[in-house]
Motif scaffolding. Structure first.
Motif, PDB file in Angstrom:
ATOM      1  N   ALA A  63       0.700  -1.278  -0.027  1.00  0.00           N
ATOM      2  CA  ALA A  63       0.053   0.282   0.011  1.00  0.00           C
ATOM      3  C   ALA A  63       0.676   1.141  -0.022  1.00  0.00           C
ATOM      4  CB  ALA A  63      -0.900   0.077   1.085  1.00  0.00           C
ATOM      5  N   GLU A  64       1.997   1.228   0.833  1.00  0.00           N
ATOM      6  CA  GLU A  64       2.910   2.384   0.854  1.00  0.00           C
ATOM      7  C   GLU A  64       3.519   2.535  -0.811  1.00  0.00           C
ATOM      8  OE1 GLU A  64       2.776   4.276   3.301  1.00  0.00           O
ATOM      9  OE2 GLU A  64       3.290   3.095   5.171  1.00  0.00           O
ATOM     10  N   LEU A  65       3.731   1.648  -1.306  1.00  0.00           N
ATOM     11  CA  LEU A  65       4.132   1.873  -2.724  1.00  0.00           C
ATOM     12  C   LEU A  65       3.087   2.278  -3.753  1.00  0.00           C
ATOM     13  CD1 LEU A  65       6.748  -1.502  -2.566  1.00  0.00           C
ATOM     14  CD2 LEU A  65       7.242   1.250  -2.933  1.00  0.00           C
ATOM     15  N   VAL A  66       2.020   1.462  -3.787  1.00  0.00           N
ATOM     16  CA  VAL A  66       0.853   2.032  -4.582  1.00  0.00           C
ATOM     17  C   VAL A  66       0.482   3.246  -4.318  1.00  0.00           C
ATOM     18  CG1 VAL A  66      -1.168   1.137  -5.569  1.00  0.00           C
ATOM     19  CG2 VAL A  66       0.294  -0.415  -5.032  1.00  0.00           C
ATOM     20  N   GLY A  67       0.115   3.685  -2.977  1.00  0.00           N
ATOM     21  CA  GLY A  67      -0.525   4.910  -2.684  1.00  0.00           C
ATOM     22  C   GLY A  67       0.776   5.716  -2.667  1.00  0.00           C
ATOM     23  N   ARG A  68       1.414   6.154  -1.284  1.00  0.00           N
ATOM     24  CA  ARG A  68       2.364   6.955  -1.322  1.00  0.00           C
ATOM     25  C   ARG A  68       3.134   6.726   0.001  1.00  0.00           C
ATOM     26  NH1 ARG A  68       1.043  13.021   0.636  1.00  0.00           N
ATOM     27  NH2 ARG A  68       2.652  12.400   2.339  1.00  0.00           N
ATOM     28  N   TYR A  69       4.308   7.016   0.208  1.00  0.00           N
ATOM     29  CA  TYR A  69       4.984   6.798   1.554  1.00  0.00           C
ATOM     30  C   TYR A  69       5.059   8.124   2.261  1.00  0.00           C
ATOM     31  CZ  TYR A  69       8.021   5.495   5.153  1.00  0.00           C
ATOM     32  OH  TYR A  69       8.715   5.543   6.170  1.00  0.00           O
ATOM     33  N   GLY A  70       5.983   8.830   1.940  1.00  0.00           N
ATOM     34  CA  GLY A  70       6.367  10.239   2.392  1.00  0.00           C
ATOM     35  C   GLY A  70       5.802  11.406   1.561  1.00  0.00           C
ATOM     36  N   PHE A  71       5.675  11.304   0.418  1.00  0.00           N
ATOM     37  CA  PHE A  71       5.145  12.774  -0.499  1.00  0.00           C
ATOM     38  C   PHE A  71       4.628  12.056  -1.753  1.00  0.00           C
ATOM     39  CE2 PHE A  71       9.665  11.510  -1.707  1.00  0.00           C
ATOM     40  CZ  PHE A  71       9.435  11.506  -2.976  1.00  0.00           C
ATOM     41  N   ASP A  72       3.727  12.870  -2.323  1.00  0.00           N
ATOM     42  CA  ASP A  72       2.829  12.740  -3.416  1.00  0.00           C
ATOM     43  C   ASP A  72       3.778  12.612  -4.783  1.00  0.00           C
ATOM     44  OD1 ASP A  72       0.476  12.813  -2.254  1.00  0.00           O
ATOM     45  OD2 ASP A  72       0.246  15.340  -2.567  1.00  0.00           O
ATOM     46  N   ARG A  73       3.478  11.454  -5.390  1.00  0.00           N
ATOM     47  CA  ARG A  73       4.332  11.092  -6.608  1.00  0.00           C
ATOM     48  C   ARG A  73       3.490  10.049  -7.303  1.00  0.00           C
ATOM     49  NH1 ARG A  73       4.156   5.527  -5.179  1.00  0.00           N
ATOM     50  NH2 ARG A  73       4.990   5.623  -3.144  1.00  0.00           N
ATOM     51  N   PRO A  74       3.996   9.659  -8.652  1.00  0.00           N
ATOM     52  CA  PRO A  74       3.309   8.645  -9.130  1.00  0.00           C
ATOM     53  C   PRO A  74       3.295   7.103  -8.614  1.00  0.00           C
ATOM     54  CG  PRO A  74       4.602   9.845 -10.695  1.00  0.00           C
ATOM     55  CD  PRO A  74       4.808  10.221  -9.352  1.00  0.00           C
ATOM     56  N   SER A  75       2.335   6.671  -8.664  1.00  0.00           N
ATOM     57  CA  SER A  75       2.112   5.222  -8.216  1.00  0.00           C
ATOM     58  C   SER A  75       3.040   4.330  -8.560  1.00  0.00           C
ATOM     59  CB  SER A  75       0.627   4.580  -8.526  1.00  0.00           C
ATOM     60  OG  SER A  75       0.288   3.337  -7.920  1.00  0.00           O
ATOM     61  N   LEU A  76       3.393   3.187  -7.638  1.00  0.00           N
ATOM     62  CA  LEU A  76       4.419   2.285  -8.081  1.00  0.00           C
ATOM     63  C   LEU A  76       3.794   0.916  -8.216  1.00  0.00           C
ATOM     64  CD1 LEU A  76       7.511   3.211  -5.997  1.00  0.00           C
ATOM     65  CD2 LEU A  76       7.341   3.288  -8.798  1.00  0.00           C
ATOM     66  N   PRO A  77       3.933  -0.113  -8.988  1.00  0.00           N
ATOM     67  CA  PRO A  77       3.121  -1.192  -9.026  1.00  0.00           C
ATOM     68  C   PRO A  77       3.696  -2.323  -7.777  1.00  0.00           C
ATOM     69  CG  PRO A  77       4.550  -1.206 -11.070  1.00  0.00           C
ATOM     70  CD  PRO A  77       4.672   0.057 -10.217  1.00  0.00           C
ATOM     71  N   SER A  78       2.858  -2.593  -6.952  1.00  0.00           N
ATOM     72  CA  SER A  78       3.189  -3.738  -5.983  1.00  0.00           C
ATOM     73  C   SER A  78       2.001  -4.349  -5.424  1.00  0.00           C
ATOM     74  CB  SER A  78       3.632  -2.781  -4.683  1.00  0.00           C
ATOM     75  OG  SER A  78       4.305  -3.740  -3.760  1.00  0.00           O
ATOM     76  N   LEU A  79       2.006  -5.710  -5.516  1.00  0.00           N
ATOM     77  CA  LEU A  79       1.018  -6.815  -5.402  1.00  0.00           C
ATOM     78  C   LEU A  79       1.286  -7.408  -3.820  1.00  0.00           C
ATOM     79  CD1 LEU A  79       0.519  -8.691  -8.635  1.00  0.00           C
ATOM     80  CD2 LEU A  79      -0.900  -6.661  -7.719  1.00  0.00           C
TER      81      LEU A  79
END
Length: 195
Positions: A63-79
């Motif tokens: 969820a941190e990778l798909v959503g965001r961790y520390g700041f707004d940015r494009p989503s990263l694919p993680s299952l």
């Protein structure tokens, strides 16, 4: 009771202190972070799984990778392979619980992805089976374990073994390591990197 609470907190930070002081383990965490950055730059994804509390950790990290961790940015694919109850129950019913992750990897994993298997003991059979499926597909495997690392540490391409025999302390350290990975990935891909 206050003393008991303090002892729990002390036990948690003592485990993290052991990680902090273990340069070889820090190097391994750095290596995993670098490999994750590399696969994302190559258009691939992370796939994560675990059982029980480790399932929750898998979902949290994804969820941190798909959503965001520390700041707004494009989503990263993680299952997280622990979230689809139809897949879990169908595969568990038809093939057995030992195949719930390996079967999903067979269908959704691609060569060049990274599979992170989480288990405090390092001996979860369904993660071990997933490691075997990952290897067949050219998917890099990372074991996130504790205790002596178990069978998973022997099978994985890279093993991060938390130096503890206490399940809660191992799990607390797993989410710390997961957060560090997310932080580095995000900054290396979308920011000025990690100094």
């Amino acid at each position: 009771m206050k003393e008991y609470i303090k002892n729990q907190i002390r036990s948690s930070y003592e485990t993290k202190q052991k990680i902090y002081e273990n340069e070889a383990l820090i190097d391994i965490i750095e290596k995993v972070a670098s490999k994750c950055v590399e696969i994302y730059k190559n258009g691939k994804k992370t796939i994560i799984a675990g059982n029980g509390g480790s399932a929750a950790d898998a979902q949290h990290i994804a969820a941190e990778l798909v959503g965001r961790y520390g700041f707004d940015r494009p989503s990263l694919p993680s299952l997280a392979l622990t979230t689809d109850t139809s897949n879990l129950t169908a595969i568990g019913n038809d093939y057995g619980y030992d195949k719930v992750f390996s079967r999903q990897l067979e269908g959704m994993g691609q060569e060049g992805d990274i599979f992170i298997g989480i288990s405090t003991s390092g001996n979860s059979v369904n993660i071990i089976n997933a490691f075997e499926s990952a290897k067949e597909k050219g998917i890099m495997t990372v074991a996130l374990t504790g205790r002596d690392g178990g069978k998973m540490a022997q099978m994985a391409d890279i093993a991060i073994v938390v130096p503890s025999n206490d399940t809660p302390r191992i799990q607390e350290s797993h989410i710390l390591i997961g957060h560090i990975l997310c932080d580095i990935i995000e900054k290396e891909i979308f920011s000025d990197g990690v100094k």
